[in-house]
Write an enzyme that holds these catalytic residues in place. Sequence first.
Site, PDB file in Angstrom:
ATOM      1  N   LEU A  65       0.829  -1.202   0.000  1.00 30.87           N
ATOM      2  CA  LEU A  65       0.000   0.000   0.000  1.00 30.87           C
ATOM      3  C   LEU A  65       0.867   1.256   0.000  1.00 30.87           C
ATOM      4  O   LEU A  65       0.689   2.142  -0.825  1.00 30.87           O
ATOM      5  CB  LEU A  65      -0.928  -0.008   1.219  1.00 30.87           C
ATOM      6  CG  LEU A  65      -1.863   1.201   1.367  1.00 30.87           C
ATOM      7  CD1 LEU A  65      -2.828   1.291   0.184  1.00 30.87           C
ATOM      8  CD2 LEU A  65      -2.637   1.147   2.687  1.00 30.87           C
ATOM      9  N   PRO A  90       6.587   5.504  -2.209  1.00 28.84           N
ATOM     10  CA  PRO A  90       7.682   6.426  -1.862  1.00 28.84           C
ATOM     11  C   PRO A  90       7.206   7.843  -1.536  1.00 28.84           C
ATOM     12  O   PRO A  90       7.756   8.497  -0.665  1.00 28.84           O
ATOM     13  CB  PRO A  90       8.566   6.399  -3.114  1.00 28.84           C
ATOM     14  CG  PRO A  90       8.305   5.069  -3.738  1.00 28.84           C
ATOM     15  CD  PRO A  90       6.869   4.769  -3.456  1.00 28.84           C
ATOM     16  N   TRP A 101       8.788   0.455   1.687  1.00 25.91           N
ATOM     17  CA  TRP A 101       8.731   0.057   3.091  1.00 25.91           C
ATOM     18  C   TRP A 101       7.778  -1.118   3.283  1.00 25.91           C
ATOM     19  O   TRP A 101       6.936  -1.127   4.185  1.00 25.91           O
ATOM     20  CB  TRP A 101       8.331   1.227   4.001  1.00 25.91           C
ATOM     21  CG  TRP A 101       9.262   2.386   3.924  1.00 25.91           C
ATOM     22  CD1 TRP A 101       9.011   3.613   3.385  1.00 25.91           C
ATOM     23  CD2 TRP A 101      10.624   2.423   4.378  1.00 25.91           C
ATOM     24  NE1 TRP A 101      10.124   4.408   3.474  1.00 25.91           N
ATOM     25  CE2 TRP A 101      11.124   3.709   4.082  1.00 25.91           C
ATOM     26  CE3 TRP A 101      11.466   1.492   4.999  1.00 25.91           C
ATOM     27  CZ2 TRP A 101      12.427   4.093   4.388  1.00 25.91           C
ATOM     28  CZ3 TRP A 101      12.760   1.870   5.295  1.00 25.91           C
ATOM     29  CH2 TRP A 101      13.225   3.150   4.998  1.00 25.91           C
ATOM     30  N   ALA A 109      -4.518  -5.277  11.402  1.00 23.86           N
ATOM     31  CA  ALA A 109      -3.124  -5.401  11.820  1.00 23.86           C
ATOM     32  C   ALA A 109      -2.816  -4.525  13.026  1.00 23.86           C
ATOM     33  O   ALA A 109      -2.011  -4.886  13.889  1.00 23.86           O
ATOM     34  CB  ALA A 109      -2.202  -5.046  10.655  1.00 23.86           C
ATOM     35  N   ARG A 164      22.238  -4.652  40.517  1.00 17.67           N
ATOM     36  CA  ARG A 164      23.312  -3.689  40.283  1.00 17.67           C
ATOM     37  C   ARG A 164      23.469  -2.801  41.520  1.00 17.67           C
ATOM     38  O   ARG A 164      22.513  -2.135  41.955  1.00 17.67           O
ATOM     39  CB  ARG A 164      22.970  -2.831  39.057  1.00 17.67           C
ATOM     40  CG  ARG A 164      23.888  -1.647  38.819  1.00 17.67           C
ATOM     41  CD  ARG A 164      25.198  -2.046  38.184  1.00 17.67           C
ATOM     42  NE  ARG A 164      25.908  -0.869  37.678  1.00 17.67           N
ATOM     43  CZ  ARG A 164      27.071  -0.939  37.061  1.00 17.67           C
ATOM     44  NH1 ARG A 164      27.648  -2.107  36.856  1.00 17.67           N
ATOM     45  NH2 ARG A 164      27.656   0.163  36.632  1.00 17.67           N
ATOM     46  N   GLU A 204       1.752   1.753   9.860  1.00 12.37           N
ATOM     47  CA  GLU A 204       0.322   1.455   9.998  1.00 12.37           C
ATOM     48  C   GLU A 204      -0.419   2.579  10.725  1.00 12.37           C
ATOM     49  O   GLU A 204      -1.263   2.350  11.583  1.00 12.37           O
ATOM     50  CB  GLU A 204       0.114   0.094  10.662  1.00 12.37           C
ATOM     51  CG  GLU A 204       0.696  -1.025   9.805  1.00 12.37           C
ATOM     52  CD  GLU A 204       0.430  -2.403  10.346  1.00 12.37           C
ATOM     53  OE1 GLU A 204      -0.625  -2.601  10.966  1.00 12.37           O
ATOM     54  OE2 GLU A 204       1.280  -3.291  10.127  1.00 12.37           O
ATOM     55  N   PHE A 233      -8.278  15.982   8.219  1.00  5.88           N
ATOM     56  CA  PHE A 233      -7.241  15.376   7.377  1.00  5.88           C
ATOM     57  C   PHE A 233      -6.857  16.265   6.214  1.00  5.88           C
ATOM     58  O   PHE A 233      -5.731  16.220   5.735  1.00  5.88           O
ATOM     59  CB  PHE A 233      -7.700  14.010   6.857  1.00  5.88           C
ATOM     60  CG  PHE A 233      -7.669  12.935   7.904  1.00  5.88           C
ATOM     61  CD1 PHE A 233      -6.508  12.249   8.177  1.00  5.88           C
ATOM     62  CD2 PHE A 233      -8.800  12.629   8.640  1.00  5.88           C
ATOM     63  CE1 PHE A 233      -6.465  11.278   9.147  1.00  5.88           C
ATOM     64  CE2 PHE A 233      -8.775  11.653   9.618  1.00  5.88           C
ATOM     65  CZ  PHE A 233      -7.608  10.970   9.875  1.00  5.88           C
TER      66      PHE A 233
END
Length: 386
Positions: free
Chosen positions: A133, A136, A164, A244, A270, A365, A385
């Site tokens: 999807l 560049p 990508w 996803a 530590r 994503e 947007f």
Amino acid sequence: MTALDLLDLDPSFTEEERQIRDVVRRLVDDRVRPHVADWYEEGRVPARELAREFGKLGLLGMHLSGYGCAGASAVAYGLACQELEAADSGVRSLVSVQGSLAMYAIWRFGSEEQKQRWLPPMATGEAIGCFGLTEPDHGSDPGSMATRARRDGDDWVLTGGKMWITNAPIADVAVIWARTDDGVRGFAVPMDTPGVTAREIRRKMSLRASLTGEIVLDDVRLPADAQLPGAVGLKAPLSCLTEARHGIVWGAVGAARDCLETTLAYATTRTQFGRPLAGFQLTQAKLADMAVELVKAQLLALHLGRLADAGRLRPDQVSVGKLNNVREALAIARQCRTILGANGVSGEYPVLRHANNLESVLTYEGTSEIHQLIVGQRLTGLSAFA
């Protein structure tokens, strides 16, 4: 119950969900953790070998049903993503892109012939998929994609490029999204089709244990049946991203947990100024704040998973999860690095590797800014947007 499970959440999962989580944890402890620091340093990963091992456990497309897929719950899938990313974000990405993007797109939008051809071998890891999807010049604005598909007789001819793309260098099939005269459409493109070229992206400073590539489509001729018949418009690929992103919500919890577990073990052993680091008030304040954010992120992931299993999960709710959990996981990784001091930048510890990986997870994503706008639109009813 572990020290980090401040709210005793473990009983909130079913026995089956806990069993799946524990099986995946044992697999990554045996197969990934001993090697992942070297994979990261060398910029390589035995992705095909891992995919076959994950396939044997039914992890690939595990939340899908039929065609060799396990049909597990959304929560079980989330817990698997959590354990995978506790080892490394790149390893979780291999499973997520395979199952929630490439397989899901074919499973939801493909023809029966496409499902029968691709899903069974993808479920076993014998075939690798990727999801084309991003371009560049078109990342957060996929609606402006430049890749085109035009009709030529009964065939489609695709021209353009994707960037990508996880798994692209070794993929057998790519789900490619392209603009047509009738809007955005999806295509199942075998990677050995003439005109398809995949180039691995090197010199990454993040997700180095993951194979990422560029796909070039030079007048790629496909038969008519390569089109995913159910994928109509930009909502189709965006629905795949929602699928996803749910896995990312859980995966980020795993990365944060691994950082905090590592840091707790380090701080309690530590010694500085005659006492363990964990005995200082400033250190305990850091640990307490991080543990609270971790358990909140786990609660959010669990709630979203239960909504998904009930069929009530909305895309804007997933945006809440990704925005919060990745942002907080990255903050935890950075804070843990301060407690480890100079050792925090050493590859002997996973903390800075997780932080570097989460820088990519914060962006892919859907960037944090995109998810802020999605939540903002939900709150106000106004789109910001454009």
